[in-house]
Design an enzyme around this catalytic site. Sequence first.
Site, short mmCIF file in Angstrom:
data_model
loop_
_atom_site.label_atom_id
_atom_site.label_comp_id
_atom_site.label_asym_id
_atom_site.label_seq_id
_atom_site.Cartn_x
_atom_site.Cartn_y
_atom_site.Cartn_z
CB SER A 132 -0.90 0.01 1.24
OG SER A 132 -1.84 -1.02 1.15
CD1 TRP A 156 2.76 -8.90 -2.95
CD2 TRP A 156 2.24 -11.07 -2.92
NE1 TRP A 156 2.91 -9.36 -1.66
CE2 TRP A 156 2.59 -10.69 -1.62
CE3 TRP A 156 1.88 -12.40 -3.17
CZ2 TRP A 156 2.61 -11.57 -0.56
CZ3 TRP A 156 1.89 -13.28 -2.11
CH2 TRP A 156 2.25 -12.86 -0.83
CB THR A 158 -0.59 -10.25 -12.14
OG1 THR A 158 -1.14 -10.03 -10.86
CG2 THR A 158 -1.59 -10.99 -13.02
NE ARG A 243 -5.96 1.90 -7.30
CZ ARG A 243 -5.18 2.78 -6.71
NH1 ARG A 243 -5.50 4.07 -6.74
NH2 ARG A 243 -4.08 2.40 -6.09
CD GLN A 279 -41.65 -13.65 1.96
OE1 GLN A 279 -41.36 -13.54 3.16
NE2 GLN A 279 -42.59 -12.93 1.39
N GLY A 339 -26.40 -24.36 -0.69
CA GLY A 339 -26.29 -25.31 0.42
C GLY A 339 -25.02 -26.14 0.30
CD GLU A 363 -4.74 -3.47 -11.13
OE1 GLU A 363 -5.25 -2.41 -11.51
OE2 GLU A 363 -4.47 -4.42 -11.88
CB SER A 366 -11.26 -2.21 0.64
OG SER A 366 -11.65 -3.27 -0.20
CD GLU A 367 -8.61 -2.02 4.15
OE1 GLU A 367 -8.01 -2.43 3.14
OE2 GLU A 367 -9.44 -2.72 4.77
N1 CAA Z 1 -2.35 10.68 -10.35
C1 CAA Z 1 -1.23 11.45 -10.45
N2 CAA Z 1 -0.43 11.69 -9.42
C2 CAA Z 1 -0.77 11.15 -8.25
C3 CAA Z 1 -1.90 10.35 -8.06
C4 CAA Z 1 -2.71 10.12 -9.18
N3 CAA Z 1 -3.80 9.38 -9.10
N4 CAA Z 1 -1.96 9.95 -6.77
C5 CAA Z 1 -0.89 10.48 -6.17
N5 CAA Z 1 -0.18 11.20 -7.06
C6 CAA Z 1 1.03 11.99 -6.81
C7 CAA Z 1 0.73 13.14 -5.87
O1 CAA Z 1 0.25 14.26 -6.58
C8 CAA Z 1 2.07 13.38 -5.24
O2 CAA Z 1 2.88 14.13 -6.12
P1 CAA Z 1 3.53 15.52 -5.65
O3 CAA Z 1 4.37 15.22 -4.43
O4 CAA Z 1 4.33 15.95 -6.84
O5 CAA Z 1 2.42 16.45 -5.33
C9 CAA Z 1 2.68 11.98 -5.19
O6 CAA Z 1 1.97 11.19 -6.16
C10 CAA Z 1 2.57 11.34 -3.84
O7 CAA Z 1 1.21 11.31 -3.52
P2 CAA Z 1 0.71 11.19 -2.05
O8 CAA Z 1 1.37 12.19 -1.17
O9 CAA Z 1 -0.78 11.18 -2.10
O10 CAA Z 1 1.29 9.75 -1.65
P3 CAA Z 1 0.87 8.83 -0.46
O11 CAA Z 1 2.02 7.97 -0.21
O12 CAA Z 1 0.26 9.58 0.66
O13 CAA Z 1 -0.36 7.97 -1.05
C11 CAA Z 1 -1.29 6.23 -2.34
C12 CAA Z 1 -0.39 7.45 -2.29
C13 CAA Z 1 -2.62 6.63 -2.95
C14 CAA Z 1 -1.54 5.57 -1.00
C15 CAA Z 1 -0.49 5.28 -3.25
O14 CAA Z 1 0.71 4.93 -2.61
C16 CAA Z 1 -1.24 4.05 -3.64
O15 CAA Z 1 -2.10 4.10 -4.53
N6 CAA Z 1 -0.92 2.91 -3.00
C17 CAA Z 1 -1.46 1.64 -3.41
C18 CAA Z 1 -0.55 0.98 -4.41
C19 CAA Z 1 -1.24 -0.01 -5.25
O16 CAA Z 1 -2.36 0.18 -5.73
N7 CAA Z 1 -0.57 -1.11 -5.50
C20 CAA Z 1 -1.08 -2.10 -6.41
C21 CAA Z 1 0.03 -2.92 -6.96
S1 CAA Z 1 -0.16 -3.23 -8.65
C22 CAA Z 1 -1.10 -4.61 -8.78
O17 CAA Z 1 -1.74 -5.07 -7.88
C23 CAA Z 1 -1.14 -5.13 -10.16
C24 CAA Z 1 -1.43 -6.57 -10.30
O18 CAA Z 1 -0.54 -7.38 -10.37
C25 CAA Z 1 -2.84 -7.04 -10.48
#
Ligand code: CAA
Length: 379
Positions: A132, A156, A158, A243, A279, A339, A363, A366-367
């Site tokens: 995360s 992890w 894919t 997503r 029902q 069942g 991706e 939920s949190e």
């Molecule tokens: N679009 C563009 N830029 C974005 C953005 C977006 N949607 N979200 C964040 N940013 C940018 C911010 O603007 C910021 O940039 P600046 O410093 O230049 O302003 C920078 O990114 C950092 O953003 P945050 O301060 O918001 O960062 P954070 O650490 O607080 O939070 C988060 C970011 C949303 C939690 C992010 O880390 C996140 O999405 N985490 C989850 C990761 C994830 O989804 N992993 C999935 C793995 S891939 C996978 O599962 C594929 C598979 O195999 C199926």
Amino acid sequence: MQFQLSEEQSMIQQAARDFAQQELKPGVIERDEHQKFPVEQVRKLGELGFLGMMVSEEFGGSGLDAVSYVLVMEELSKIDASASVVVSVNNSLVCYGLEAFGSAEQKEKYLKPLASGEIIGAFCLSEPEAGSDATSQHTTAEDKGDYYLLNGTKNWITNGSTASVYLVIAQTDPSLKHHGINAFIVEKGMEGFTIGPKENKMGIRGSDTHSLMFNDVKVPKENRIGENGFGFKFAMKTLEGGRIGIAAQALGIAAGAYELALAYAQERKSFGKPISDHQAIAFKLADMATKIEAARMLVYKAAWLKDQGQSYTLAGSMAKLYASKVAMEVTVEAVQVHGGYGFVKEYHVERLMRDAKITQIYEGTSEIQQMVISREILD
Ligand code: CAA
């Protein structure tokens, strides 16, 4: 407001439905049991143009809209979420990432074969200590002039062993924190790149999930995507579309389980009548149908916003949060409606219940979706 699919969208939906019934359904239980990747099925999905659906025809894709893409994801996921995750990752993360942000040379060399389904790709962001908290990248890419030296481990992943091309996120300059992160195109077979053993998973067992190890891998400079330091934004922008794909997968899993429960409830008799006449069962089916329809509206709206060129950050996260919750709730109820039969593999619903869980995790958990949504609405 328009709630009607176009003729083309309906045809694509039907083609995906037919493919799922004819090509995915046979063997789906066995592939799950033995963790077999759907090799032949993925090859055929490529031939149908489902692996590069939204990529323009110029780069070997089908040039379709995001609504068509979610319709396909929904139909495939009703039957086999292990196959649909391949479609999701290749389309939303790999092809989208390259088409939106890759150089002309990168598109020519990598996007074309990926979009036409000749090869598949993987998206490598997660690490043992960065799930995360994606800014905490430990994989490093040291700038050596003509090339970057890549070191670290990804978790992890894919399509971990079946991919030919990997989009790898790594830290180039830790002093710049997330502004020092880059995204690279890494090819299978590059010296120092090894693939770990396959994960033995609870669900989507047909998909191949691996850890990847990079030990002094020399990645040519021209394989960096975008400007220096663009890697974190690249990952975030790409995941936004991803997503929507996973939300559609969750919707499909829920709808697939519901369709099975509906049919079973009308066939199975107890106390002298079909169980759907009780029902206790009829109300469960009503709740399941309502939740699925609400999830569908969120998923289609997020895709539609993407097609309109409007922001879909909020809509995509809402769709994923809600559709994945519905996938869990509906699949649990589908097992209950069946069942004792629901607890055995031949009836499919237990697999859909196991598959549903990952949609609340990958991706962005939920949190994480709640975090994105709350930031958007409190902005
Ligand atoms: N679009 C563009 N830029 C974005 C953005 C977006 N949607 N979200 C964040 N940013 C940018 C911010 O603007 C910021 O940039 P600046 O410093 O230049 O302003 C920078 O990114 C950092 O953003 P945050 O301060 O918001 O960062 P954070 O650490 O607080 O939070 C988060 C970011 C949303 C939690 C992010 O880390 C996140 O999405 N985490 C989850 C990761 C994830 O989804 N992993 C999935 C793995 S891939 C996978 O599962 C594929 C598979 O195999 C199926």
